[in-house]
Scaffold this motif. Structure first.
Motif, PDB file in Angstrom:
ATOM      1  N   GLU A  41      15.142  13.104  -1.974  1.00 59.24           N
ATOM      2  CA  GLU A  41      14.597  13.186  -3.337  1.00 59.24           C
ATOM      3  C   GLU A  41      13.217  12.510  -3.404  1.00 59.24           C
ATOM      4  OE1 GLU A  41      17.452  12.002  -6.425  1.00 59.24           O
ATOM      5  OE2 GLU A  41      15.828  10.789  -7.254  1.00 59.24           O
ATOM      6  N   VAL A  42      13.131  11.297  -2.836  1.00 60.53           N
ATOM      7  CA  VAL A  42      11.849  10.566  -2.866  1.00 60.53           C
ATOM      8  C   VAL A  42      10.784  11.395  -2.143  1.00 60.53           C
ATOM      9  CG1 VAL A  42      10.622   8.507  -2.048  1.00 60.53           C
ATOM     10  CG2 VAL A  42      12.928   8.279  -3.015  1.00 60.53           C
ATOM     11  N   TYR A  43      11.146  11.917  -0.997  1.00 60.40           N
ATOM     12  CA  TYR A  43      10.170  12.662  -0.190  1.00 60.40           C
ATOM     13  C   TYR A  43       9.702  13.915  -0.932  1.00 60.40           C
ATOM     14  CZ  TYR A  43       7.880  14.674   3.877  1.00 60.40           C
ATOM     15  OH  TYR A  43       6.937  15.188   4.728  1.00 60.40           O
TER      16      TYR A  43
ATOM     17  N   ASP B 165       2.727   8.943   5.266  1.00 61.39           N
ATOM     18  CA  ASP B 165       1.823   7.822   5.530  1.00 61.39           C
ATOM     19  C   ASP B 165       2.072   6.682   4.557  1.00 61.39           C
ATOM     20  OD1 ASP B 165       0.558   8.872   7.671  1.00 61.39           O
ATOM     21  OD2 ASP B 165      -1.096   9.757   6.548  1.00 61.39           O
ATOM     22  N   CYS B 166       3.279   6.552   4.083  1.00 58.14           N
ATOM     23  CA  CYS B 166       3.544   5.585   3.027  1.00 58.14           C
ATOM     24  C   CYS B 166       4.597   4.550   3.452  1.00 58.14           C
ATOM     25  CB  CYS B 166       4.019   6.324   1.776  1.00 58.14           C
ATOM     26  SG  CYS B 166       4.416   5.191   0.446  1.00 58.14           S
ATOM     27  N   PRO B 167       4.200   3.276   3.515  1.00 58.82           N
ATOM     28  CA  PRO B 167       5.175   2.235   3.874  1.00 58.82           C
ATOM     29  C   PRO B 167       6.339   2.138   2.876  1.00 58.82           C
ATOM     30  CG  PRO B 167       2.928   1.347   3.901  1.00 58.82           C
ATOM     31  CD  PRO B 167       2.847   2.718   3.300  1.00 58.82           C
ATOM     32  N   VAL B 168       6.100   2.514   1.631  1.00 60.65           N
ATOM     33  CA  VAL B 168       7.177   2.426   0.641  1.00 60.65           C
ATOM     34  C   VAL B 168       8.224   3.501   0.922  1.00 60.65           C
ATOM     35  CG1 VAL B 168       7.736   2.530  -1.820  1.00 60.65           C
ATOM     36  CG2 VAL B 168       5.588   1.472  -1.067  1.00 60.65           C
ATOM     37  N   TYR B 169       7.752   4.701   1.233  1.00 61.12           N
ATOM     38  CA  TYR B 169       8.718   5.748   1.612  1.00 61.12           C
ATOM     39  C   TYR B 169       9.536   5.299   2.825  1.00 61.12           C
ATOM     40  CZ  TYR B 169      10.786   9.817   3.650  1.00 61.12           C
ATOM     41  OH  TYR B 169      11.694  10.659   4.202  1.00 61.12           O
TER      42      TYR B 169
ATOM     43  N   ASP C 139       6.023   4.179 -10.510  1.00 60.76           N
ATOM     44  CA  ASP C 139       7.469   4.250 -10.749  1.00 60.76           C
ATOM     45  C   ASP C 139       8.235   4.162  -9.434  1.00 60.76           C
ATOM     46  OD1 ASP C 139       7.011   4.505 -13.377  1.00 60.76           O
ATOM     47  OD2 ASP C 139       7.304   6.688 -13.467  1.00 60.76           O
ATOM     48  N   CYS C 140       7.667   4.799  -8.419  1.00 57.19           N
ATOM     49  CA  CYS C 140       8.329   4.835  -7.116  1.00 57.19           C
ATOM     50  C   CYS C 140       8.458   3.419  -6.559  1.00 57.19           C
ATOM     51  CB  CYS C 140       7.513   5.715  -6.171  1.00 57.19           C
ATOM     52  SG  CYS C 140       8.299   5.985  -4.589  1.00 57.19           S
ATOM     53  N   LYS C 141       7.378   2.639  -6.701  1.00 53.73           N
ATOM     54  CA  LYS C 141       7.414   1.264  -6.181  1.00 53.73           C
ATOM     55  C   LYS C 141       8.339   0.388  -7.023  1.00 53.73           C
ATOM     56  CE  LYS C 141       2.906   0.258  -5.485  1.00 53.73           C
ATOM     57  NZ  LYS C 141       1.808  -0.550  -4.909  1.00 53.73           N
TER      58      LYS C 141
ATOM     59  N   THR D 263       0.860  -1.185   0.000  1.00 50.40           N
ATOM     60  CA  THR D 263       0.000   0.000   0.000  1.00 50.40           C
ATOM     61  C   THR D 263       0.896   1.235   0.000  1.00 50.40           C
ATOM     62  OG1 THR D 263      -0.080  -0.043   2.383  1.00 50.40           O
ATOM     63  CG2 THR D 263      -1.914  -1.052   1.259  1.00 50.40           C
ATOM     64  N   THR D 264       0.356   2.347  -0.414  1.00 48.40           N
ATOM     65  CA  THR D 264       1.166   3.569  -0.501  1.00 48.40           C
ATOM     66  C   THR D 264       0.403   4.740   0.109  1.00 48.40           C
ATOM     67  OG1 THR D 264       0.247   4.406  -2.562  1.00 48.40           O
ATOM     68  CG2 THR D 264       2.023   2.754  -2.751  1.00 48.40           C
ATOM     69  N   GLY D 265       1.071   5.847   0.118  1.00 47.84           N
ATOM     70  CA  GLY D 265       0.405   7.081   0.546  1.00 47.84           C
ATOM     71  C   GLY D 265      -0.033   7.887  -0.663  1.00 47.84           C
ATOM     72  N   GLY D 266      -0.245   7.183  -1.770  1.00 48.57           N
ATOM     73  CA  GLY D 266      -0.608   7.867  -3.019  1.00 48.57           C
ATOM     74  C   GLY D 266      -2.083   8.270  -3.061  1.00 48.57           C
ATOM     75  N   ARG D 267      -2.406   9.167  -3.974  1.00 50.21           N
ATOM     76  CA  ARG D 267      -3.802   9.624  -4.167  1.00 50.21           C
ATOM     77  C   ARG D 267      -4.549   8.648  -5.078  1.00 50.21           C
ATOM     78  NH1 ARG D 267      -4.243  13.634  -0.248  1.00 50.21           N
ATOM     79  NH2 ARG D 267      -2.227  14.664  -0.190  1.00 50.21           N
TER      80      ARG D 267
ATOM     81  N   GLY E  35       0.140  16.082  -4.563  1.00 49.84           N
ATOM     82  CA  GLY E  35       1.325  15.401  -4.035  1.00 49.84           C
ATOM     83  C   GLY E  35       0.911  14.175  -3.249  1.00 49.84           C
ATOM     84  N   GLY E  36       1.827  13.237  -3.093  1.00 50.00           N
ATOM     85  CA  GLY E  36       1.539  12.030  -2.319  1.00 50.00           C
ATOM     86  C   GLY E  36       1.748  12.283  -0.832  1.00 50.00           C
ATOM     87  N   GLU E  37       1.308  11.317  -0.028  1.00 49.42           N
ATOM     88  CA  GLU E  37       1.473  11.438   1.428  1.00 49.42           C
ATOM     89  C   GLU E  37       2.615  10.530   1.888  1.00 49.42           C
ATOM     90  OE1 GLU E  37      -2.551  12.467   3.481  1.00 49.42           O
ATOM     91  OE2 GLU E  37      -2.926  10.872   2.028  1.00 49.42           O
ATOM     92  N   ALA E  38       3.805  11.018   1.687  1.00 43.16           N
ATOM     93  CA  ALA E  38       4.988  10.214   2.020  1.00 43.16           C
ATOM     94  C   ALA E  38       5.016   9.846   3.499  1.00 43.16           C
ATOM     95  CB  ALA E  38       6.257  10.983   1.640  1.00 43.16           C
TER      96      ALA E  38
ATOM     97  N   GLU F 190       5.640  15.318  -8.169  1.00 47.85           N
ATOM     98  CA  GLU F 190       6.443  14.957  -9.353  1.00 47.85           C
ATOM     99  C   GLU F 190       6.645  13.452  -9.464  1.00 47.85           C
ATOM    100  OE1 GLU F 190      10.226  17.106  -8.960  1.00 47.85           O
ATOM    101  OE2 GLU F 190       9.040  18.424  -7.671  1.00 47.85           O
ATOM    102  N   ARG F 191       6.385  12.718  -8.383  1.00 45.55           N
ATOM    103  CA  ARG F 191       6.660  11.276  -8.340  1.00 45.55           C
ATOM    104  C   ARG F 191       5.340  10.529  -8.252  1.00 45.55           C
ATOM    105  NH1 ARG F 191      10.769   7.365  -6.182  1.00 45.55           N
ATOM    106  NH2 ARG F 191      12.338   8.867  -6.846  1.00 45.55           N
ATOM    107  N   LEU F 192       5.180   9.523  -9.104  1.00 43.27           N
ATOM    108  CA  LEU F 192       3.962   8.718  -9.044  1.00 43.27           C
ATOM    109  C   LEU F 192       4.288   7.347  -8.462  1.00 43.27           C
ATOM    110  CD1 LEU F 192       2.295   9.655 -12.447  1.00 43.27           C
ATOM    111  CD2 LEU F 192       1.901  10.649 -10.188  1.00 43.27           C
ATOM    112  N   CYS F 193       3.296   6.753  -7.829  1.00 41.99           N
ATOM    113  CA  CYS F 193       3.548   5.549  -7.029  1.00 41.99           C
ATOM    114  C   CYS F 193       4.047   4.363  -7.849  1.00 41.99           C
ATOM    115  CB  CYS F 193       2.304   5.164  -6.250  1.00 41.99           C
ATOM    116  SG  CYS F 193       1.864   6.420  -5.044  1.00 41.99           S
TER     117      CYS F 193
END
Ligand code: SF4
Length: 535
Positions: A476-478, A455-459, A490-492, A436-440, A450-453, A485-488
Motif C-alpha cells: 500500500e505504501v509503495y 530511494d526513500c529511507p522511510v519506505y 502523512d507518510c512520515k 530524508t525521503t524520496g519525495g518531490r 509520484g514519490g520515489e519509494a 496518492e501519498r504525501l511524505c
C-alpha cells in the motif's frame, strides 16, 4: 562472522540497484568492497553474485517453509548453499542457525534484522545460537572489558525481548567458552597466515590477537556442529562478512578425515575431465556385452575423436593423455576415499565399513558399489565414530544494509542516521519525522509524478521493520507513493507513530527480559583485564 551491523558504520546501505519490492537507495559509491572490519560499502549487489559467487535467494524461496518477511521482500537477497538448511527445516530434520554480535555500541534497528533471522530459524525447529564476540571486540576494536560487559547485557536483552527462546537456544560469550577456544586452536592448525594476508589484508602490523579472533570466529560458525554433531547450519550476516563465511567453509573441508571423489580409473581427474571420460564410458558400454569391459586406451581413442565444446578443450587433452597412459586398465566408475587426517584406525574402520567390491591402496580406497552421496555419508559417519568432527560446510544468508535516515550510510557514530533500540520512543518518533525521503520538491509535483519509494529511507523502514509481517501495508505504501496518492508528511507521521509504538513495546519487553537474563548462565561482569587492541 559477527554480523555487519556490529561495525562502526554498521547497517549501512549503499546499494546501486533498484528492486521492485524493496527500497535500495543509491549511496553513490562506485566500488564493491568486502571488508569485515571496514565500513560496509556494497555499490551493487549484483556484483556479489558475479564476483563472489553468492547465489540469489529468490531462486530458492519456494523451498523455504513459510518464509520470513525479510525473505519475501528481498531484504535477504543472497545465500551460500542454503538449500540443505531449507530442506532440513521443511522435513523436520536437524539444523542450526548462529550469528555473532560484536558489543561495540547499543543494539539498533540494523541488528534487529539479524535477531529476527535467528529467532525465525529457531521457531522453525533449528537449534539457535547467538554469541557475543567479545574477544573480537577487545582485540580488533580495543573495547575495554567494562564497555563490553555493558553492551553484552544490552544485546542479550533485545534478543530475548524480540522472542529468542533462551531455554531452547544457546547464548555464549567467546571469552567464556573453552570448547570454542579449543576448536579455534584446532582450526588454526589448518589455517595459514599467508591466506589471512590474501583474504583480509593482514600484514606484519596485524596483532596476533586479531589473527586469533579470526580463528575464533571460524570456530563460532562450526560450534553448533561441535555441540551436537554434523548438521546443516546457517549463518545470517551482511555481505561484508562473506570472507569469513568462505574461510569457514574451506576450513570445514580441511578438517575432514576423508576426501571423497569420483573416479573412473586409478588416475585422478578433475570434474571436467571426469565429465568427458564419463561420456566416453557411456558411449562405449552401450555397444558392449555385459561381460566385456571398456579399456582406457579405447576410451582415449573415442575421446580423441569427440567433438567437445570449446571450454572443454584443455580437459579433453588432459583426459586423453591420462587414458592413453593407463592403456589396458579397465574404465570403471567408482568413488574414492582419500585418508587425509585421523589415525590409522579411522582408515581401517573405513575399509571395514565399505560394502561390496573395494580396492585398498596406500592412503586411499576405491569402492565400486557405492554412489557418491552414500559415500559422503559413510565417510562422515566413520569420521565421527573415530573421533573426528565430520563438519558440514556452514551455509549463509545475506541481507541488504539499511539506509541512514539522513540519507547515505546508516552509521552508529551518527545518531540521527539510525535508531537505537534504546532510543526514547519520542526520540525515535522525531528521528523518523526528520528523515530524508524520496519525495518531490512540492506536493503538486508529488501528486503528478509520484514519490520515489525506491530511494526513500522511510519506505525502507516500513519494509524492513515497521510493517512487520503485513505485506499489504508495504504494498500500500509503495503503490500510493509511486502513484502520487501519498504525501511524505502523512507518510512520515504514520511511520513515526509506528516506530514510537515499536520502541515503547520493545523496551517494555526488554525490562521483562531482565528476569530471564538473570537466570541464564552467562557472565555479565567479566573479571578480565588488559587494554585490548588499538582502536
Ligand atoms: Fe517516502 Fe512515503 Fe514520501 Fe513515498 S510518500 S517518498 S514512501 S516518505
Amino acid at each position: 562472522m559477527t554480523d555487519d551491523t556490529t561495525h562502526d558504520d554498521d547497517g549501512t546501505s549503499e546499494a546501486g540497484e533498484t528492486d521492485d519490492a524493496v527500497a535500495t537507495p543509491d549511496g553513490g559509491v562506485e566500488e564493491t568492497t568486502i571488508d569485515p572490519w571496514g565500513s560496509a560499502t556494497i555499490a551493487d549487489y549484483r556484483k556479489l553474485f558475479e564476483e563472489f559467487g553468492i547465489e540469489e535467494f529468490e531462486e530458492l524461496l519456494g523451498g523455504v517453509p513459510t518464509p520470513h518477511y525479510l525473505m519475501r521482500r528481498g531484504v535477504i537477497f543472497g545465500h551460500r548453499d542454503y538449500e540443505p538448511v531449507a530442506d532440513a527445516l521443511a522435513n523436520d530434520e536437524p539444523a542450526a542457525a548462529l550469528s555473532g554480535f560484536m558489543p561495540t555500541g547499543d543494539p539498533h534497528i540494523g541488528h534487529k534484522l539479524v535477531f529476527d533471522e535467528i529467532i525465525w530459524h529457531q521457531q522453525r525447529g533449528a537449534d539457535a545460537y547467538a554469541l557475543i564476540a567479545d574477544l573480537e571486540a577487545h582485540s580488533a576494536r580495543g573495547m575495554t572489558w567494562d564497555e563490553i560487559d555493558d553492551h553484552t547485557e544490552s544485546y542479550l536483552l533485545s534478543l530475548l525481548a524480540l522472542g529468542f527462546d533462551a531455554e531452547d537456544g544457546t547464548l555464549y560469550r567467546q571469552s567464556e567458552n573453552r570448547e570454542l577456544q579449543d576448536l579455534a586452536f584446532e582450526l588454526g592448525s589448518n589455517a595459514r597466515f599467508a591466506e589471512f594476508g590474501s583474504i583480509y589484508g593482514f600484514d606484519g602490523e596485524t596483532s596476533v590477537s586479531h589473527t586469533q579472533s579470526v580463528v575464533t570466529q571460524m570456530a563460532d560458525m562450526l560450534y553448533p556442529q561441535l555441540v551436537d554433531g554434523p548438521k546443516p547450519t546457517v549463518i545470517p550476516v551482511g555481505p561484508d562478512q562473506d570472507p569469513h563465511v568462505r574461510l569457514a567453509r574451506d576450513l570445514a573441508v580441511r578438517m575432514r578425515y576423508f576426501k571423497v571423489t569420483e573416479a573412473y580409473a586409478s588416475f585422478e581427474a578433475d570434474a571436467a575431465q571426469r565429465e568427458l571420460i564419463g561420456r566416453a564410458y557411456d558411449a562405449l558400454t552401450a555397444d558392449l556385452d555385459s561381460d566385456e569391459m571398456v579399456r582406457c586406451a579405447a576410451a582415449a581413442d573415442w575421446l580423441a575423436e569427440y567433438d567437445a565444446a570449446p571450454e572443454f578443450t584443455d580437459a579433453k587433452t588432459a583426459a586423453v593423455d591420462k587414458l592413453s597412459e593407463a592403456g589396458k586398465e579397465p574404465v570403471r566408475p567408482r568413488v574414492r576415499f582419500f585418508h587425509r587426517h585421523g589415525a590409522d584406525d579411522a582408515f581401517e574402520a573405513m575399509i571395514d565399513a565399505i560394502d561390496g567390491e573395494k580396492r585398498v591402496y596406500e592412503g586411499h580406497i576405491d569402492a565400486f558399489d557405492l554412489d557418491f552421496e552414500a559415500a559422503e555419508e559413510l565417510a562422515r559417519e566413520i569420521e565421527v565414530d573415530t573421533g573426528g568432527y565430520g563438519f558440514i560446510q556452514p551455509s549463509s544468508i545475506y541481507h541488504r544494509f539499511m539506509t541512514g535516515l539522513t540519507g547515505g550510510k546508516m552509521s552508529s557514530s551518527i545518531p540521527a542516521s539510525h535508531i537505537s533500540l534504546l532510543d526514547d520512543p519520542e526520540t525515535g518518533y522525531d528521528k523518523v519525522k526528520s528523515a530524508t525521503t524520496g519525495g518531490r520538491e512540492t506536493a503538486d509535483k508529488q501528486r503528478e509524478l509520484g514519490g520515489e519509494a525506491d530511494d526513500c529511507p522511510v519506505y525502507e523502514l516500513y519494509a524492513y521493520l515497521l510493517a512487520n509481517d503485513d505485506d499489504g501495508l508495504v504494498e500500500e505504501v509503495y503503490e500510493e507513493c509511486v502513484g502520487g496518492e501519498r504525501l511524505c508528511g502523512d507518510c512520515k507521521e504514520q511511520a513515526a507513530t509506528l516506530m514510537e509504538e515499536f520502541l515503547k513495546t520493545h523496551q517494555e519487553k526488554r525490562e521483562e527480559a531482565r528476569e530471564l537474563l538473570d537466570d541464564l548462565d552467562i557472565v555479565l561482569d567479566s573479571d578480565r583485564k588488559g587494554p585490548g587492541g588499538s582502536h
